[in-house]
Design a protein around this motif. Structure first.
Motif, short mmCIF file in Angstrom:
data_model
loop_
_atom_site.label_atom_id
_atom_site.label_comp_id
_atom_site.label_asym_id
_atom_site.label_seq_id
_atom_site.Cartn_x
_atom_site.Cartn_y
_atom_site.Cartn_z
N THR A 43 -10.00 50.19 -9.18
CA THR A 43 -11.14 50.98 -9.06
C THR A 43 -12.17 51.01 -7.77
OG1 THR A 43 -12.42 48.78 -9.37
CG2 THR A 43 -11.87 50.00 -11.35
N GLU A 115 -18.36 51.58 -16.65
CA GLU A 115 -17.70 52.19 -17.87
C GLU A 115 -15.87 52.03 -17.56
OE1 GLU A 115 -19.36 55.68 -19.15
OE2 GLU A 115 -20.92 54.76 -20.12
N GLU A 116 -15.82 52.66 -16.68
CA GLU A 116 -14.29 52.46 -16.04
C GLU A 116 -13.79 51.00 -15.66
OE1 GLU A 116 -10.29 53.95 -15.32
OE2 GLU A 116 -11.96 54.51 -16.40
N LYS A 119 -12.98 48.29 -18.18
CA LYS A 119 -11.44 48.10 -18.79
C LYS A 119 -10.81 47.30 -17.99
CE LYS A 119 -12.05 52.96 -19.92
NZ LYS A 119 -11.64 54.34 -19.36
N TYR A 120 -10.88 47.36 -16.70
CA TYR A 120 -9.96 46.40 -16.04
C TYR A 120 -10.42 44.98 -15.95
CZ TYR A 120 -8.05 50.83 -14.24
OH TYR A 120 -7.53 51.88 -14.10
N ARG A 122 -11.95 43.55 -18.64
CA ARG A 122 -11.39 43.05 -19.90
C ARG A 122 -9.87 42.55 -19.82
NH1 ARG A 122 -14.53 47.35 -23.07
NH2 ARG A 122 -16.16 46.34 -23.87
#
Length: 155
Positions: A43, A115-116, A119-120, A122
């Motif tokens: 990211t 939001e992106e 994901k990482y 998590r």
């Protein structure tokens, strides 16, 4: 230069070092931060930035001092950490009620980054939590939170 052998009390010092709460928590924090940074690498956002973005997502319009309180950080350190986020146009810093107060909010780009990034985040979270039962994991989180309370109240 002569090498001096440690005295007998050094064993006690070594045991103290192994049982030092600060040493053990800082070691764990560095290892955990490295894990989250590795997960977030794609990211372009470091964990220290991601957690700020996540708090801003939760508390839109929070002040810099409010963010510092939320993160248990010094306000000047928080302000330093905000600069790159502002340059990347992930956050907006607005004037507050008086000229000293600054309010923080995520920009649209910041919302998308959270939001992106989550994901990482998590993935990293799962790499740790999956090693424990849900009850054990909660217990560890609660123990760390209890250490924070004890240290805060002791200062």
């Amino acid at each position: 230069m002569e090498i001096v052998k440690p005295r007998a009390e050094s064993q006690s010092l070594n045991e103290s070092l192994e049982m030092c709460v600060c040493t053990q928590v800082r070691r764990a924090a560095r290892a955990i931060t490295r894990l989250y940074d590795d997960a977030l690498n794609e990211t372009g956002i470091r964990y220290t930035q991601m957690i700020i973005l996540m708090v801003l997502h939760k508390h839109e319009g929070i002040t810099v001092s409010g963010l510092a309180d939320e993160l248990l950080m010094d306000a000047s350190t928080v302000a330093r950490n905000l600069r790159p986020l502002e340059k990347q146009e992930l956050i907006t810093i607005m004037k507050g009620k008086d000229r000293r107060q600054r309010l923080l909010a995520l920009s649209q780009k910041g919302i998308e980054a959270v939001e992106e990034g989550v994901k990482y985040w998590r993935v990293a979270q799962s790499k740790i939590s999956s090693n424990f039962s849900e009850q054990q994991f909660r217990s560890h989180i609660e123990a760390v939170a209890a250490l924070e309370v004890v240290a805060t109240n002791a200062s």
